[in-house]
Design an enzyme around this catalytic site. Structure first.
Site, mmCIF file in Angstrom:
data_model
loop_
_atom_site.group_PDB
_atom_site.id
_atom_site.type_symbol
_atom_site.label_atom_id
_atom_site.label_comp_id
_atom_site.label_asym_id
_atom_site.label_seq_id
_atom_site.Cartn_x
_atom_site.Cartn_y
_atom_site.Cartn_z
ATOM 1 N N VAL A 144 -38.737 2.527 27.817
ATOM 2 C CA VAL A 144 -39.582 3.102 26.778
ATOM 3 C C VAL A 144 -39.880 2.021 25.750
ATOM 4 C CG1 VAL A 144 -39.699 4.782 24.896
ATOM 5 C CG2 VAL A 144 -38.779 5.465 27.125
ATOM 6 N N TRP A 196 -15.886 -1.439 21.626
ATOM 7 C CA TRP A 196 -16.993 -0.872 22.406
ATOM 8 C C TRP A 196 -17.265 0.590 22.042
ATOM 9 C CZ3 TRP A 196 -14.232 -3.016 27.320
ATOM 10 C CH2 TRP A 196 -14.205 -4.428 27.252
ATOM 11 N N HIS A 197 -17.107 0.865 20.732
ATOM 12 C CA HIS A 197 -17.347 2.214 20.221
ATOM 13 C C HIS A 197 -18.320 2.177 19.043
ATOM 14 C CE1 HIS A 197 -13.036 3.119 21.830
ATOM 15 N NE2 HIS A 197 -13.950 3.289 22.783
ATOM 16 N N ASN A 242 -17.254 3.173 31.337
ATOM 17 C CA ASN A 242 -16.150 3.231 30.370
ATOM 18 C C ASN A 242 -14.811 3.515 31.048
ATOM 19 O OD1 ASN A 242 -16.305 5.943 31.003
ATOM 20 N ND2 ASN A 242 -16.421 6.664 28.901
ATOM 21 N N MET A 265 -13.034 6.245 30.832
ATOM 22 C CA MET A 265 -12.872 7.666 31.177
ATOM 23 C C MET A 265 -11.803 8.368 30.351
ATOM 24 S SD MET A 265 -13.220 6.897 35.234
ATOM 25 C CE MET A 265 -12.675 5.213 34.877
#
Length: 597
Positions: free
Chosen positions: A268, A535-536, A134, A136
């Protein structure tokens, strides 16, 4: 790619690689002590298993390692490339091996100016997750965001309570804020993650701030100030010129303890559940299928897209969809629903050279500076932003943000335009052609509180397949209410004193969908056609519907979720620091449940 004894690089440019070769013989400046790969046998029992080693998982595992419990952290990716440490190379990993490379599904309505009508959704596939990829920026959102959460799940999540947890991890060194008692009392000084800023301001940043002030915005010293909005320079999670994240600041150190096991490159496949109790995980590692057991809890921190995928593959999700996929329903919950994201629309200006001018020689020197003493432009990330409110009753609660960036002349804009932004070829060609002669000023106009909602669904039963992401962008038309005004504000930067002197002008992208539409309706059309993710993304395992106020999955004992997916509504700002806060609260909830707190 240059081969080094201490590290391998990811996608750094040729200039950086050449300079790195020059320095590699004497020192490995960028080496990080990443956690070693755990040597664990199939069937091993742990007290707690954390699924996902991103921002939340790294924070949570590090905090829980302080307890006398045995912890397994499972991460689908591996170590970050050393490029990830360098702030100025933050975009080099987007679209790379270290990115999940998620894209949304074409809805044949929004984002039609993008390739395949699909929005890019870069997410870090490595330790540190998106905190390793990201910008930052240290941002928290605003008190109204958390008071809204509190109205849904209780006062544990109101502003005053979450502020305590923001402070817990924060180590503020931003000299613009530390000297101001009215601002510094809102920050923490003893936490692990450095929040840095300085009075050294790049020329382009100064000019943006002058333009925003000329347009009537207040200039603020602290962009996290909960009581006053305007334009200003962000603080960043950067320490000593390097990215500082929950991975580098917390997990790297915690992994030295003998009770924390970090298993990398391990997917997973599902959560093991019996009699409504989670008791372990099934993991794909190399060509093996393994099982690990959790005697106390499983905590999913795989992010807004992978968390719902894992839950649904485990039988936890909407009954109708699970039935369609042939999955036995363990618990009927609205997993995958409530997906939403900040909506971003880009405005581009072209301007004469001089605002972000950097010659190739200067760029080379900046690389040398960084490698010599971690100074220069490569220690910086996205620096400046502006918050806008169109509500007179809540004027200090923003509705939109504007984030400007500057692209120097002849920067080969076409490549990132296609690869990172995802625009269609004709749009990228037009901007790139102008960039041969002009600097490009890009102003990202971001709706911070969208009402539109999408969903995440399973594509198949294969745990290695990405989920289907339906963004839902602009399916609630109220999200368009003030977009023309925000876009007009961004465009008006071209008419301010300095940018007028640079003959700045708005680039018309000639969007087919908006032909023969004019005035306000045209701006609405442009917003719909060019909309992309900021992108949130959040909300797919939301508090109140999927998890309770202590992040426990409803109706399933021993299972929690602690990442951006639990946000019932997105905060007005970058989501990285709020995710750290969520993980901090999850750690305390777990400590309390185990009798250690």
């Amino acid at each position: 790619m240059v081969e080094l004894s201490c590290a391998s690089t990811g996608a750094a440019g040729a200039t950086f690689t050449a300079a790195l070769q020059f320095f590699a013989a004497s020192q490995c400046l960028l080496q990080e002590p990443w956690p070693p790969q755990a040597d664990v046998k199939n069937g091993t029992h742990f007290d707690i298993i954390v699924v996902g080693g991103g921002t939340a998982g790294a924070t949570l595992a590090a905090r829980l390692s302080d307890l006398p419990v045995k912890i397994l952290l499972v991460e689908a990716g591996g170590d970050p490339p050393q490029d990830s440490i360098i702030p100025g190379l933050k975009d080099s990993m987007k679209g790379s091996y270290y990115d999940w490379n998620f894209t949304t599904t074409d809805d044949y309505y929004s984002s039609q100016a993008l390739q395949d009508g699909s929005q890019r959704q870069p997410r870090g596939k490595m330790l540190g997750g998106s905190g390793s990829i990201n910008d930052m920026i240290y941002s928290r959102g605003f008190p109204a965001d958390y008071d809204e959460w509190a109205s849904i799940v209780g006062d544990d999540w109101n502003w005053s309570n979450v502020l305590t947890y923001f402070k817990k991890t924060e180590h503020l060194t931003d000299e613009r804020i530390t000297v101001d008692p009215e601002l510094s009392y809102l920050h923490g000084f003893d936490g692990e993650i450095e929040v840095y800023g300085s009075n050294d301001s790049p020329f382009a940043t100064d000019k943006y701030l002058e333009a925003f002030e000329e347009l009537g915005l207040d200039i603020v010293k602290d962009m996290t100030n909960p009581f006053k909005i305007g334009a200003g320079r962000f603080s960043h999670t950067i320490k000593d010129g390097k990215r500082h994240s929950s991975l580098t600041a917390m997990l790297n150190k915690a992994s030295e303890k003998n009770n924390l096991y970090v298993l990398k490159d391990a997917h997973v496949a599902k959560i093991l559940v019996e009699n409504d109790t989670a008791y372990g995980v099934k993991v794909l590692l190399n060509d093996d299928e393994l099982q690990f057991f959790a005697d106390k809890e499983v905590v999913v921190t795989a992010g807004t897209f992978n968390t719902p995928k894992i839950l649904m593959l485990s039988g936890i999700g909407p009954k109708e969809h699970l039935d369609e996929m042939g999955i036995n329903v363990v618990k009927d919950l609205p997993v995958g629903e409530n997906l939403h994201d900040h909506i971003m629309v880009l405005t581009h200006l072209a301007a004469d050279n001089g605002t972000c001018y950097t010659s190739k020689e200067d760029a080379h020197m900046e690389t040398i500076k960084y490698l010599y003493d971690r100074s220069g432009s490569l220690v910086r990330s996205s620096d400046v932003g502006a918050y806008l409110s169109f509500n007179k009753e809540t004027k200090n609660v923003p509705d939109f943000a504007i984030y400007p960036t500057c692209v120097r002349v002849n920067s080969d804009f076409y490549v990132p335009c296609r690869k990172i932004l995802g625009f269609k070829r004709s749009i990228c060609e037009k901007i790139d052609t102008l960039n041969k002669e002009y600097e490009i000023i890009t102003l990202a106009v971001v709706n911070l509180k969208p009402k539109s909602r999408g969903t995440v669904l399973l594509q198949s039963l294969d745990p290695l397949d990405p989920p289907l992401i339906y963004s839902g962008t602009f399916n609630d038309m109220r999200d368009l209410d003030n977009y023309p005004d925000a876009i007009e504000f961004a465009r008006s930067v071209a008419g301010t004193y300095y940018f007028s002197s640079k003959n700045a002008f708005v680039i018309d992208l000639d969007i087919d969908e908006c032909d023969d539409i004019f005035d306000r309706e045209r701006l609405e059309c442009i917003a719909i056609a060019t909309a992309m993710s900021a992108w949130h993304a959040v909300g797919t395992a939301a508090m109140g519907t999927v998890v309770d106020s202590e992040l426990r999955v409803k109706g399933v004992t021993g299972l929690r979720v602690a990442d951006a997916s639990v946000m019932p509504k997105v905060v007005r700002g970058n989501t990285n620091s709020p995710v750290v806060m969520i993980a901090e609260k999850a750690a305390d909830y777990i400590k309390h449940s185990l009798g250690y707190f």
